[in-house]
Scaffold this active site. Structure first.
Site, mmCIF file in Angstrom:
data_model
loop_
_atom_site.group_PDB
_atom_site.id
_atom_site.type_symbol
_atom_site.label_atom_id
_atom_site.label_comp_id
_atom_site.label_asym_id
_atom_site.label_seq_id
_atom_site.Cartn_x
_atom_site.Cartn_y
_atom_site.Cartn_z
ATOM 1 N N ARG A 168 7.061 -4.485 -39.366
ATOM 2 C CA ARG A 168 7.422 -3.343 -40.207
ATOM 3 C C ARG A 168 6.477 -3.060 -41.371
ATOM 4 N NH1 ARG A 168 13.629 -5.276 -39.670
ATOM 5 N NH2 ARG A 168 12.466 -7.206 -39.343
ATOM 6 N N ASP A 206 6.334 -11.245 -25.869
ATOM 7 C CA ASP A 206 7.257 -12.156 -26.554
ATOM 8 C C ASP A 206 8.657 -12.009 -25.970
ATOM 9 O OD1 ASP A 206 8.232 -13.982 -28.386
ATOM 10 O OD2 ASP A 206 8.474 -12.478 -29.968
ATOM 11 N N LYS A 251 2.153 -6.928 -30.118
ATOM 12 C CA LYS A 251 3.252 -7.710 -29.531
ATOM 13 C C LYS A 251 4.242 -6.780 -28.865
ATOM 14 C CE LYS A 251 6.860 -9.323 -31.930
ATOM 15 N NZ LYS A 251 8.138 -9.115 -31.203
ATOM 16 N N ASP A 308 16.027 -20.375 -19.633
ATOM 17 C CA ASP A 308 16.951 -20.436 -18.507
ATOM 18 C C ASP A 308 16.682 -21.758 -17.778
ATOM 19 O OD1 ASP A 308 18.731 -19.741 -16.371
ATOM 20 O OD2 ASP A 308 18.259 -17.631 -16.672
ATOM 21 N N LYS A 323 10.498 -14.765 -24.940
ATOM 22 C CA LYS A 323 11.277 -15.963 -25.278
ATOM 23 C C LYS A 323 12.136 -16.414 -24.089
ATOM 24 C CE LYS A 323 11.560 -14.828 -30.230
ATOM 25 N NZ LYS A 323 10.921 -13.494 -30.218
#
Length: 241
Positions: free
Chosen positions: A222, A67, A40, A72, A69
């Site tokens: 992580r 990614d 990603k 608008d 997102k």
């Protein structure tokens, strides 16, 4: 059908989040080469590097989940989607909160890129409620619905817009399957091993729970990228899935 996802090897359904700088992202990707299928690229990495990071990761043999997102007015999202798709991403996100017209504009932008550049169309999926939110966080921005209800509402908007799937927490994956149908993508971030910390995520779950609830893919950052042995951490997550 949803059962088709279960036939795909688990390692091909784990998306490794590269939320870091350019050099570290490539080092992580190279350390997982031949094991992971998906990575990603989020805003941190994309804003630093631009489209070239997608091209570099594709060059290493990975599928790329871009990614960004997007959120608008429809005209801007159509243009932004066209530009993002041109980088060669395999999956791209928009915010479902932008509404049906905006999401449809994203689909049109993807089609524009396919026609203009002769490339394959990526999957366009709608982000419902961020996994960093819980019910109290939604109330802070004026949304009185519980997180599950808000996710279901946005999932219905995604279905009406004709997108390829959604991003949601593992806890809403099962409900969205009934809204979107068995073949839609259901991508779930906020996935941790039982022994991992939740960090800044609020609605988290284990790999086995996410897949059991109908997730087509899980996003893990992580617990893999900060592990001393990344390949071992990836394999452990794949085994638990």
């Amino acid at each position: 059908m949803v059962d088709d996802f279960k036939k795909i090897p688990t390692n091909e359904r784990i998306i490794v989040a590269l939320d870091c700088d350019h050099d570290e992202a490539l080092a992580i990707a190279e350390s997982l080469s031949g094991l992971a299928t998906w990575v990603k690229v989020g805003m941190t990495l994309y804003y630093a590097c631009g489209p070239r990071i997608v091209e570099e990761l594709k060059g290493l043999g990975f599928k790329v989940f871009l990614d960004l997102k997007l959120f608008d007015i429809p005209h801007q999202v159509r243009g932004a989607t066209c530009s993002a798709v041109a980088s060669g991403a395999d999956m791209l996100t928009v915010h479902a909160s932008g509404g049906i017209e905006m999401m449809q504009a994203a689909m049109e932008g993807a089609s524009d890129a396919v026609s203009r550049y002769g490339i394959d169309k990526p999957s366009i999926i709608g982000v419902t409620v961020l996994t960093s939110f819980d019910d109290s966080g939604l109330r802070q921005i004026g949304i009185e619905r519980a997180s599950g209800e808000q996710v279901a509402l946005l999932g219905s908007c995604v279905a009406q817009a004709g997108l390829d799937g959604v991003v949601c927490s593992p806890h809403e994956a099962y409900a969205l399957r009934s809204i979107l149908g068995p073949s839609s993508l259901v991508v779930t971030p906020g996935v941790r091993l039982a022994s991992s910390t939740s960090d800044d995520q609020k609605r988290v779950a284990t790999p086995s729970f996410a897949f059991g609830q109908g997730a087509s893919h899980i996003v893990v950052g992580r617990p893999i990228t900060q592990a001393q042995d990344r390949r071992k951490a990836f394999e452990q997550i794949a085994q638990e899935g």
